[in-house]
Design a protein around this motif. Structure first.
Motif, short mmCIF file in Angstrom:
data_model
loop_
_atom_site.label_atom_id
_atom_site.label_comp_id
_atom_site.label_asym_id
_atom_site.label_seq_id
_atom_site.Cartn_x
_atom_site.Cartn_y
_atom_site.Cartn_z
N ALA A 116 0.87 -1.17 0.00
CA ALA A 116 0.00 0.00 0.00
C ALA A 116 0.91 1.22 0.00
O ALA A 116 2.13 1.08 0.04
CB ALA A 116 -0.89 -0.03 1.23
N MET A 117 0.31 2.42 -0.06
CA MET A 117 1.12 3.64 -0.19
C MET A 117 2.24 3.72 0.84
O MET A 117 3.40 3.95 0.49
CB MET A 117 0.18 4.86 -0.12
CG MET A 117 0.85 6.17 -0.34
SD MET A 117 1.36 6.91 1.21
CE MET A 117 -0.11 7.81 1.62
N GLU A 118 1.90 3.51 2.12
CA GLU A 118 2.92 3.68 3.17
C GLU A 118 3.95 2.55 3.13
O GLU A 118 5.10 2.75 3.51
CB GLU A 118 2.27 3.79 4.55
CG GLU A 118 1.91 2.51 5.27
CD GLU A 118 0.73 1.77 4.66
OE1 GLU A 118 0.18 2.23 3.65
OE2 GLU A 118 0.35 0.70 5.18
N GLU A 119 3.54 1.38 2.65
CA GLU A 119 4.48 0.27 2.63
C GLU A 119 5.54 0.48 1.54
O GLU A 119 6.71 0.12 1.70
CB GLU A 119 3.78 -1.06 2.43
CG GLU A 119 4.73 -2.21 2.68
CD GLU A 119 4.05 -3.55 2.85
OE1 GLU A 119 3.03 -3.77 2.18
OE2 GLU A 119 4.55 -4.36 3.65
N ALA A 120 5.13 1.09 0.42
CA ALA A 120 6.08 1.39 -0.65
C ALA A 120 7.19 2.29 -0.10
O ALA A 120 8.38 2.07 -0.35
CB ALA A 120 5.38 2.05 -1.82
N ALA A 121 6.77 3.30 0.68
CA ALA A 121 7.75 4.23 1.26
C ALA A 121 8.70 3.51 2.21
O ALA A 121 9.91 3.74 2.20
CB ALA A 121 7.01 5.36 2.00
N LEU A 122 8.13 2.61 2.99
CA LEU A 122 8.95 1.87 3.96
C LEU A 122 9.91 0.91 3.26
O LEU A 122 11.06 0.76 3.68
CB LEU A 122 8.01 1.12 4.91
CG LEU A 122 8.58 0.74 6.27
CD1 LEU A 122 9.25 1.91 6.96
CD2 LEU A 122 7.46 0.18 7.15
N LEU A 123 9.44 0.28 2.19
CA LEU A 123 10.32 -0.60 1.40
C LEU A 123 11.50 0.20 0.86
O LEU A 123 12.65 -0.26 0.87
CB LEU A 123 9.55 -1.22 0.23
CG LEU A 123 8.56 -2.35 0.52
CD1 LEU A 123 7.74 -2.66 -0.72
CD2 LEU A 123 9.29 -3.60 1.01
N ALA A 124 11.20 1.39 0.35
CA ALA A 124 12.25 2.24 -0.23
C ALA A 124 13.27 2.61 0.83
O ALA A 124 14.48 2.53 0.61
CB ALA A 124 11.64 3.48 -0.85
#
Lengths: 282, 187
Positions: free
Chosen positions: A197-205
């Motif tokens: 989800a949106m926040e998970e993409a940021a965390l993955l990055a």
């Protein structure tokens, strides 16, 4: 049932303090090695000069116990807490915050945290940004990342069209990094999170920035994407500090998770050449 | 990279006119640190008709907020912050006499135009080399906005800080040139 292992909260404070002191003062070997390789492969005199200064600075910082960069960042902490660990003698969050507080005071690091509206400084570089994950086992693993504001400002999460495809993702990441240009202190490291989800993409990055520099993704598709993005950035970028040259990025790290059928979240988290991080286990 | 010059602040119109994009400069003399909130306050006080906390004529502002000085040192780690955040404030300061800015990263077309109009220059310093840069500071003292902590305005005395001219008074831009040369070198 697995036996529970007690970990004293003050031990966590001591470790976090030590890790932030280390991370802000001593550039990790993988980053220094990548900078040396970049200098050796740099085609322009200006670019080589800039990279030479960066390497010299790392040596001076280590020798004189000074921070590598005056922006000692937001204190980002990744915690992997084994489910058989019990933290005793205090709260986990408090123990981490206290470690940050002590490191930033003792290290003469800049207090760079403020209230978003009044802009009043919190005075001790807390609160830290803490990402907690509970995992099997009885280990407590910590990773710290002092993250500078200049490179963070050039980062973005974008919801691409699901039909954009891998080439669309590649072009989007390249454009984001080129648009940032000299602002985030190139040569940069590019962390990319695809999916979730949106926040998970940021965390993955963000998490991808902890990967040792130059280590490829174990997923062949992503390793290829990393290589293509890196080549394109260095072909078209402005070089070290944007003053000219071919070393605009040191590495690209891509992490991926499945996403919703209607979505294609892509996060680009740019890290400056002073890519500070440190990992440890208690 | 055309040539290395030595310059001492305050800067004159002639100093600025002689500088060209890509020139390496070793900058000495007094400069003032200021970042986001300090700029916002400076603008407010100028609009109210108050005198600025330091003489803007020929002045150079260093976009920087140093780390605290360890015992026995003049200053802690110091280096440039990203300059675009000060773009909304820079033209007014140039109008009031500011001649130089030290920072890192791109400036807006409005700021580049104001540099041509007011004969001011923008210097790029290398970011992320704060231990080295601190060696170029001989004296440091707070002159205004002490309550801002690391964002207070400091008066620094520099000794040969290495900088490069990114934008000159003729509208040139080193970052644009660097990327054009890069693409050109492929052909």
């Amino acid at each position: 049932m697995n036996p529970v292992r007690n970990v004293e909260a003050p031990r966590i404070t001591v470790k976090v303090r030590e890790m932030f002191l280390q991370a802000n003062i001593c550039l990790d070997d993988d980053v220094e090695e990548a900078l040396r390789r970049a200098r050796d492969g740099e085609e322009t005199e200006t670019g080589r000069l800039v990279l030479e200064r960066i390497l010299e600075n790392a040596a001076v910082a280590r020798e004189e116990r000074l921070p590598i960069c005056q922006d000692t960042g937001l204190a980002v902490v990744f915690v992997e807490l084994g489910q058989d660990v019990r933290v005793v003698g205090g709260a986990l969050r408090d123990a981490i915050e206290e470690g940050v507080r002590q490191a930033y005071r003792e290290g003469c690091f800049r207090q760079s945290v403020c209230d978003p509206l009044s802009r009043v400084n919190t005075g001790d570089n807390t609160p830290a940004v803490i990402h907690l994950e509970v995992v099997p086992g009885d280990a407590l693993r910590l990773a710290v990342m002092p993250k500078g504001g200049g490179s963070e400002n050039m980062s973005a999460v974008t919801m691409l069209l699901p039909t954009a495809g891998r080439d669309g993702i590649r072009d989007h990441v390249v454009e984001t990094v080129l648009r940032a240009g000299p602002n985030p202190c190139p040569p940069v490291i590019v962390g990319v999170g695809i999916g979730g989800a949106m926040e998970e993409a940021a965390l993955l990055a963000k998490r991808s920035l902890l990967r040792p520099l130059g280590e490829k993704s174990p997923d062949g598709r992503l390793a290829l994407l990393e290589a293509e993005i890196l080549t394109e950035i260095n072909r078209r970028g402005g070089g070290p500090q944007g003053f000219g040259g071919n070393a605009s990025a040191l590495a690209v790290h891509v992490e991926m998770k499945p996403c919703h059928i209607a979505c294609l979240p892509v996060a680009v988290n740019i890290q400056c050449h002073a890519a500070r991080h440190h990992v440890a286990e208690i | 990279m055309t040539e290395t010059r030595r310059l001492v602040t305050p800067l004159t119109d002639a100093d600025c006119a002689a500088l060209e994009v890509g020139d390496m400069v070793l900058l000495s003399g007094v400069v003032f640190t200021a970042r986001d909130t300090a700029h916002s306050r400076l603008r407010e006080s100028l609009i109210r008709g108050e005198a600025p906390p330091f003489d803007l004529n020929g002045a150079v502002i260093f976009y920087a907020g140093p780390a605290p000085a360890p015992p026995g040192r003049v200053i802690g780690a110091i280096g440039p912050t990203t300059s675009y955040r000060m773009d909304p404030f820079a033209p007014l300061l140039m109008e009031r006499g500011l001649k130089g800015m030290i920072g890192k990263g791109k400036r807006s077309p409005e700021v580049i135009a104001a540099m041509a109009r007011h004969r001011a220059v923008y210097f790029g310093a290398i970011g992320g080399v704060a231990a080295l840069t601190s060696r170029c500071v001989r004296k440091a003292a707070v002159v205004a906005y002490e309550d801002l902590g690391p964002e207070a305005i400091l008066r620094l005395e520099l000794a040969e800080l290495p900088v490069v001219v990114v934008n000159d008074i003729r509208g040139g831009d080193l970052y644009d040139l660097a990327r054009k040369e890069r693409l050109h070198s492929e052909r």
